[in-house]
Structure formats: C-alpha cells, structure tokens
Design an enzyme around this catalytic site. Structure first.
Site, PDB file in Angstrom:
ATOM      1  N   LYS A 112     -78.137  33.297  23.607  1.00  0.00           N
ATOM      2  CA  LYS A 112     -77.323  33.813  24.713  1.00  0.00           C
ATOM      3  C   LYS A 112     -77.480  35.322  24.895  1.00  0.00           C
ATOM      4  CE  LYS A 112     -74.160  30.002  25.050  1.00  0.00           C
ATOM      5  NZ  LYS A 112     -74.678  29.082  24.014  1.00  0.00           N
TER       6      LYS A 112
HETATM    7  C1  LIG Z   1     -75.022  27.729  24.203  1.00  0.00           C
HETATM    8  C2  LIG Z   1     -75.844  27.089  23.143  1.00  0.00           C
HETATM    9  C3  LIG Z   1     -76.568  25.901  23.375  1.00  0.00           C
HETATM   10  C4  LIG Z   1     -76.517  25.143  24.686  1.00  0.00           C
HETATM   11  O1  LIG Z   1     -77.147  25.833  25.730  1.00  0.00           O
HETATM   12  P1  LIG Z   1     -76.862  25.406  27.261  1.00  0.00           P
HETATM   13  O2  LIG Z   1     -77.532  26.433  28.094  1.00  0.00           O
HETATM   14  O3  LIG Z   1     -75.354  25.457  27.406  1.00  0.00           O
HETATM   15  O4  LIG Z   1     -77.385  24.046  27.444  1.00  0.00           O
HETATM   16  C5  LIG Z   1     -77.364  25.411  22.350  1.00  0.00           C
HETATM   17  N1  LIG Z   1     -77.412  26.012  21.141  1.00  0.00           N
HETATM   18  C6  LIG Z   1     -76.725  27.143  20.881  1.00  0.00           C
HETATM   19  C7  LIG Z   1     -76.822  27.743  19.534  1.00  0.00           C
HETATM   20  C8  LIG Z   1     -75.923  27.728  21.868  1.00  0.00           C
HETATM   21  O5  LIG Z   1     -75.235  28.850  21.593  1.00  0.00           O
END
Ligand SMILES: *Cc1c(COP(=O)(O)O)cnc(C)c1O
Length: 463
Positions: A112
């Site tokens: 993220k």
């Molecule tokens: C947010 C997240 C996901 C999922 O990603 P999306 O874009 O919501 O599908 C998967 N793994 C981790 C570690 C995350 O923080």
C-alpha cells in the site's frame, strides 16, 4: 483525460477533482473515460529504465492536463525515495519461471506504500496549488492506516484521523500507526470492530456538517483512482524485466478489495502482454466463487491468518463489471442495488468475458501455513501469509511452465508473525533494520466510544 462514474449519473471530472472526490455522487467509482495505450515498440524502448523513470512514462497520460511534467517527476522521486531497496520493487526467484515481486520495501512494509506515498505527496501538491486544506478520515483493520499516515505525515494541508478497532489489530500494525507523532496525525482506537469503524467512516462522509465550512473529507481507500494508477507501474516494471513486450508474463495477486489486481487488468488493457491474471483469496472467497461459479452470495466474514484480505464486498470489482457490461452505467446501478439486498447473477456473456480475463483460487488458513513452510523448506525464503496464498494459487492455476508467473508479495513476513511462527520454527520473523526499535518508540492514540457525536467532537476539537 476525463474520468467518468461507473453508475453513469455523476458529472465527468478531471484528474485533480477525482483525487479529491472519492466516491462519485451517484454512488459509483470513477474510471478513465478511455485508457492510454502503449505500442510494443514503445514498451520495448523502456527496457532498462529505473522504477521512477518508468512510473513517469506510465502515469503521464493519466495526469497530463493537470500537472506539468517536471512536477510529476518530482512527485514520483519524492514518493519512492522513502523505499529501502534501490530497485523499489525487486524480484526474487522461488522456482522455475516463478518469481516473487517484493512490494514491501516501503516505509510500512506493505504494497500500500506504493500508492499512498504517492497519494500523500499528490494531495499536498494539489492542495497547496489551490490553497485548500482537507481532512482525511480512514478506517483500518491494519495496513491501510499506517501507509496512509506515512503518506500524509508531512502534508501541511492535511489532517489525518485513522480509526482502528481497539485491541483488535496486531501490535506491529498498531505501533506503526501510533508511533508517528505529528501535529496533523490522529489515531483513534474505536471501541468496536472493523465494521463499526467503517460505519463511522461512511456516516462521516454522508454528513460532513461537523467540519469547519472550509474543510472537506477526502477518501484514501482504494476507491481513489490515484491509488490504482500508481499500482499499474510495477506490473510494467516486472514484466519488462522478464522480457515483455517480447514475452508474455502471468500474475498471481492476493486479493481483498480488488484494487491491486484491477491495476494489473488496466496494465493489460494498456498494452502489456499479460497472459493470466490470477485472483487468490482466503476463506473469504466471494471473488473466487464468483469467477469460478457465478456465485456472488455474501457469507459471514471469517477472521483469517491473512487479515488484509478479510473482505466481503470488494469495491473495485465494480470497476471491472463496468467494462464487462460495455460501460453501461444503468446496468451497473441495477446490479449493485441487487447486490446490496443479497446477491447478483452475471449474464452468460459477462461470465465468459470474466473468465477469459481472470482465473482464481482459494486457500484456507491450514493450507496457507503449509505453503509458508513448504517454500521456506525449498528456498529458505520467508513468505507472509498473503503472499503465500498468491504463490500457491500461481502454482495451482498457471496454464503452462514456459510463461513466467510473478507473485505479488504484498507484505513483509515480520508484519504477520503469528502465521509465520505456525509454519516455521523461528522465534520471531525479524523486522527490517529501520523498524527494529518499533517496540521502544513512544505511542500516542485516543480510545473513543463507538458514538458518532463523540468521534465528531474529537475531530472538530483537534482541527
Ligand atoms: C490490502 C492488502 C491486500 C489486498 O489488496 P486489494 O487491493 O485490497 O485487493 C493483500 N495483501 C496485503 C498485505 C494487503 O495489505
């Protein structure tokens, strides 16, 4: 470039307004009216570019009418200067034509950061230009909160309030948020669960009268298109490193809100030769059921070892459906209304299109632990539980052994020690160097009752 709503009723907006608007006024999500397309020759000419140089090429058409080229360049440089690894998104090989794309080299150890480091700087840039201030309220069950705080902590024009469910996030996750001590950063531990946090967030967006009249709320969850845009870049970066455009590449993506894999879908539409896009889920498998069997019924959410994928309604799936329904906003509107009251059934044509673009797989907690153990045994490489789900899905679903499969590593294993310790006999997966003193740092947060008046007066007092 103009952006339009998936429900067809809200006004078209330019990039800047899309970044500040979040959800469209008709309840839909904004998508580009048309996507930039890159030819094979053009992609070929990008071989060897640094991550930042490539990010500039990929993002430029999305923002061109809102931002000078030098400004975009400096936003990109600033956003990825906080990453520990010089490659920004390095790859590690774990098997024959099998790769892990490490997206956890940013400040909070999850992918993220790619979007939220950029979004923080972008907001700062737009708001300074407009001489405006905004308030960000976010609800988090873990990773989004810390990444958003890291992205915005230096923005003079942003006050950020992140709600997490009190005593229901891991110590590492809480401390990554609460040890950021800054005037504009406010952590709220809400007495309730994650749903209570999300309901509080929705109610706050619906009635913003608790804010001073010159302030408005901005969304930093993945309904914000700028986040998706930033994530397209690492698909290009990894595929080019493996031989694109002369060679096809497949991707397996641990999926929750469908933001990350949707970025891969856009990369493919923009000209990247992607062979397979594999949606990997945990027990909360609505997307796997939908893709494999047209079963889109909601079930009770279960808490898994991969908490960042514990999601029942994946908001970004609507962006894909919009394309699959030939961009018919009223069809999407109807479909989403039906979904609210239980489920949705896709037409045969739409199912065919869906299955031609995506494969899927699901793992439960026991299987996840087994994969972490298995890969550690084979390679001494430690996977976090989310990445493990993606990697196993890639192994099970890949169409052939000749096409490289890239598994997106969405988090660092030290972020999810419980799952890792179940699989591998180690005391504690070590935190990277820059965070090794996390447990000695000062924490600051406020525990609040799950009461909208109390939360809103806390926010307005803090502004
Ligand atoms: C947010 C997240 C996901 C999922 O990603 P999306 O874009 O919501 O599908 C998967 N793994 C981790 C570690 C995350 O923080």
């Amino acid at each position: 470039m103009k952006y339009i709503s998936t429900r067809g009723q809200a006004p078209a907006l330019n990039f800047e307004d899309v970044v500040l608007t979040g959800l469209a006024s008709d309840g839909g999500l904004y998508v580009p009216e048309s996507l930039p397309k890159f030819s094979a020759e053009e992609i070929q000419s990008w071989a060897g570019l640094s991550y930042q140089e490539l990010a500039f090429k990929v993002m430029k058409p999305f923002v061109a009418d809102c931002m000078a080229e030098e400004d975009l360049k400096s936003l990109i440089d600033k956003s990825y200067a906080t990453f520990r690894h010089k490659a920004i998104a390095p790859m590690v090989q774990t098997g024959h034509n099998e790769w892990v794309l490490e997206l956890f080299q940013g400040p909070t150890l999850a992918f993220k950061d790619f979007a939220l480091q950029f979004l923080g700087n972008l907001l700062d840039y737009i708001l300074k230009k407009r001489d405006q201030k905004v308030v960000i309220i976010g609800a988090t069950s873990g990773d989004t909160g810390s990444a958003a705080i890291e992205g915005c902590r230096h923005s003079d024009n942003v006050d950020i309030f992140i709600m997490h469910p009190h005593e229901r996030v891991s110590d590492v996750q809480r401390r990554q948020m609460t040890t950021v001590i800054a005037k504009n950063v406010h952590n709220i531990a809400l007495e309730g669960n994650f749903d209570d946090c999300q309901n509080m967030l929705k109610a706050s967006f619906a009635d913003q009268s608790f804010l001073p009249s010159d302030r408005r709320l901005v969304a930093v969850n993945s309904i914000n298109f700028a986040r998706i845009m930033a994530q397209i870049v690492y698909y290009f970066y990894s595929a080019i490193a493996l031989g694109a455009p002369n060679r096809e590449v497949s991707y397996s993506v641990p999926t929750g809100n469908f933001g990350d894999i949707f970025a891969g879908y856009l990369a493919k539409q923009m000209g990247l030769p992607i062979k397979q896009l594999i949606v990997a889920t945990n027990q909360n498998d609505i997307l796997h059921r939908c893709i494999s069997a047209n079963d889109h019924t909601k079930k009770t959410l279960v808490h898994s070892l991969s908490p960042s994928m514990d999601i029942m309604v994946s908001s970004n799936f609507e962006r894909l459906l919009f394309d699959l329904y030939d961009r018919d906003g009223s069809a999407i509107s109807q479909l989403m209304d039906g979904f609210k009251s239980g489920g949705m059934a896709l037409t045969d044509t739409v199912m065919e299109r869906l299955q031609s673009q995506f494969s899927s797989y699901r793992l439960d907690d026991d299987e996840t632990v087994k994969v972490i153990a298995e890969v550690f045994e084979e390679t001494e490489y430690l996977l976090d539980p989310h990445t493990a789900i993606g990697l196993k899905a890639g192994r099970e679903v890949r169409a052939d052994q000749e096409t490289p499969v890239v598994n997106l590593a969405t988090a660092h294993p030290a972020k999810f020690p419980d799952a890792v310790k179940k699989a591998v006999d180690i005391a504690e997966p070590p935190l990277p160097h820059h965070m090794s003193d996390l447990f000695e740092r000062e924490e600051k947060y406020t525990v609040l009752e799950n009461d909208i008046q109390k939360v809103h007066s806390y926010i307005s007092d803090a502004l």
